[in-house]
Structures are given as C-alpha cells and as structure tokens.
Design an enzyme around this catalytic site. Structure first.
Site, PDB file in Angstrom:
ATOM      1  N   ASN A  14      98.244  46.460  67.883  1.00  0.00           N
ATOM      2  CA  ASN A  14      97.976  45.539  68.966  1.00  0.00           C
ATOM      3  C   ASN A  14      97.381  44.294  68.083  1.00  0.00           C
ATOM      4  O   ASN A  14      96.352  44.519  67.707  1.00  0.00           O
ATOM      5  CB  ASN A  14      96.925  45.930  69.833  1.00  0.00           C
ATOM      6  N   HIS A  99      94.055  47.621  78.678  1.00  0.00           N
ATOM      7  CA  HIS A  99      93.253  47.563  77.609  1.00  0.00           C
ATOM      8  C   HIS A  99      91.784  47.246  77.852  1.00  0.00           C
ATOM      9  O   HIS A  99      91.779  46.760  78.960  1.00  0.00           O
ATOM     10  CB  HIS A  99      93.771  46.664  76.577  1.00  0.00           C
ATOM     11  N   GLU A 101      89.799  45.536  76.700  1.00  0.00           N
ATOM     12  CA  GLU A 101      89.261  44.100  76.519  1.00  0.00           C
ATOM     13  C   GLU A 101      89.767  43.351  77.895  1.00  0.00           C
ATOM     14  O   GLU A 101      89.071  42.481  78.264  1.00  0.00           O
ATOM     15  CB  GLU A 101      89.777  43.414  75.300  1.00  0.00           C
TER      16      GLU A 101
HETATM   17  C1  PEP Z   1      92.611  47.990  69.959  1.00  0.00           C
HETATM   18  O1  PEP Z   1      92.836  46.926  70.110  1.00  0.00           O
HETATM   19  O2  PEP Z   1      93.389  48.735  70.978  1.00  0.00           O
HETATM   20  C2  PEP Z   1      92.067  48.679  68.944  1.00  0.00           C
HETATM   21  C3  PEP Z   1      91.937  50.040  68.962  1.00  0.00           C
HETATM   22  O3  PEP Z   1      91.525  47.911  68.159  1.00  0.00           O
HETATM   23  P1  PEP Z   1      90.799  48.229  66.676  1.00  0.00           P
HETATM   24  O4  PEP Z   1      91.807  49.139  66.019  1.00  0.00           O
HETATM   25  O5  PEP Z   1      90.473  46.900  65.915  1.00  0.00           O
HETATM   26  O6  PEP Z   1      89.338  48.979  66.942  1.00  0.00           O
END
Ligand code: PEP
Length: 255
Positions: A14, A99, A101
């Site tokens: 991602n 997600h 976020e």
């Molecule tokens: C994500 O964005 O889904 C994620 C898991 O980010 P990170 O690996 O940076 O924690």
C-alpha cells in the site's frame, strides 16, 4: 501462489499518498524485476494518479495492480470519487477497502464500506477488506468482538459466491505506521477468529479459501515469523513497500 492449505499467499504493497506517477512507475519497474518468479501473489496499490503509469509498467508481468479506495457508486455526479468500472478500465484487479486511515481520518464507517465492497465485487474487482481494533479496544479485551462487528458490518450482504472472492487484512490500528507489530501469536489468534467467523457465516469451504493478510509495520525482520503461522496467508505492507529491497525481502519469505 498458494500455501499448503491451497490458499493464495498475497503480499500487497500500500503506497498510500506517496509517489507521483513518475516515481511510482520507477518503483513499479523495480518491484517487477525484484519480485519476478515469486511464490506469492504480489500486488501494488499506488495512488489513483499513478494507476495508468504503473499499469503500463506492469503490463505482462505477474505483479497485480490495486487501488487504495473505490466509490460505492457507479459513474455519475459524485465529485472526487472514482468508480470501480474506471479502475477496471485501468487494469486494476484488486482494491483496498475500509483501511483504518480512511476510517480514522475520513470518518468511514462499516455502513460506508459495505457498499464499496459490493461495488467492487459487482465490477469484478477483488476487495482487500481491512479490519482491526484500536489499542484501547485491545486493552479492554474487545479486539475479537470489534473485528467480528466490522466483518458483520461490511460483509453481511455478501453471497456465498462473493465470499469466495474476498480477501481480509487484519490490521490492528495501533500497529499501522507505528513500528509496533502484533506478535505472531496474537495475529494468528485473530486470524483464527476471523476464519471462524467466516466459516459460521459462509461455511467451512469459503473460510478455508479466504486469504487472511496481516498488516501493521510488517518488515523483512518480522515477516517470516508472522507468515509462518498457518492462518496468516500474506501481508498488507505500508511503509516497507516503498523500499523495493524491503518489499522484495518480505515477498521472498513466501516460498
Ligand atoms: C498499511 O498501510 O496498511 C500498513 C500496514 O502500514 P505499515 O506497514 O506502514 O504499518
């Protein structure tokens, strides 16, 4: 591209809101070279503006293209949204939905995510549905209940046939971009709880087939331990997916 259980092993990067179309095309080209012949299904999710450039770069390769979001609506008067059919026309095969976020920063709820799942499936896209609890919810002993509620809220409209084309990413909110990772035991336990929910809802065959990815600060140093759990079928990788060497090292743990 599948493990002993017959499930697909998926490593998805991602890229979040990183990389303009030129930088994304360069990274895609590096990923294509570094991950050629991989035992995993490798997926990259660049920003919308880079989809065309990355699609061109990945043409004829085994690396699949994903979007990071999709509209719940078909083409029409929805300023700022992107329809599933438009993604498909760009060569997109997978789409991340729900997600954390998007949930935390943009107020998306399960009620918003459920029609996105439907829109993606109706267009023939493969959704990667993200679920996961906050630290307060885990500390309160509610992690499994929170995740089950999210699954119910986002997937209760699925037919059994649709359930067979889903992929779920367990992403504890407290582990995303924080450097903190769930232990393989904790992540594995949650994956078993998700698979049990899936089995109750859609039957054991669907549950045996659904790829369950772990996400949350996955790095080359912790990927092998996480992926050695029989119920962790892959990873959704944020930060480490922006570095081709790190991403390829994570991909290479599937074998
Ligand atoms: C994500 O964005 O889904 C994620 C898991 O980010 P990170 O690996 O940076 O924690």
């Amino acid at each position: 591209m599948s493990d002993r259980s017959g499930r697909q092993n998926v490593i998805a990067g991602n890229w979040k809101m990183h990389k303009d179309h030129l930088a994304a095309a360069r990274l895609a080209s590096e990923v294509r070279a570094a991950c050629a012949g991989s035992a995993a299904t490798v997926v990259v999710a660049p920003p919308f503006t880079a989809l065309a450039a990355v699609a061109a770069e990945l043409q004829g390769s085994e690396v699949a293209l994903a979007a990071q979001n999709v509209s719940a609506h078909g083409e029409g008067a929805h300023t700022g949204e992107v329809a599933a059919s438009m993604l498909l026309a760009h060569g997109v095969r997978w789409v991340i939905v729900g997600h954390s976020e998007r949930r935390q920063l943009y107020g998306e709820t399960d009620a918003d995510v459920a029609p996105k799942v439907q829109a993606a499936l109706a267009a023939g896209l493969l959704p990667i549905l993200c679920v996961g609890e906050t630290l307060a919810e885990r500390d309160a002993g509610r992690a499994e209940q929170v995740v089950a509620d999210q699954l119910r809220g986002c997937c209760s409209e699925l037919t059994a046939r649709q359930s067979a084309t889903m992929c779920v990413a367990y992403e504890p909110v407290w582990a995303i971009g924080t450097g903190r990772t769930a232990t393989p035991d904790d992540a594995g336990a949650m994956h078993r709880s998700i698979r049990a929910w899936w089995s109750e809802q859609y039957g054991p065959e669907s549950a045996e087939g659904v790829p369950l990815l772990y996400g949350g600060s996955v790095k080359p140093e912790n990927a092998a331990a996480l992926l050695s759990d029989a119920d962790i079928d892959g990873a959704l990788v944020g930060g480490a997916s922006l570095d081709v060497q790190d991403f390829a090292a994570i991909v290479s743990t599937v074998g």
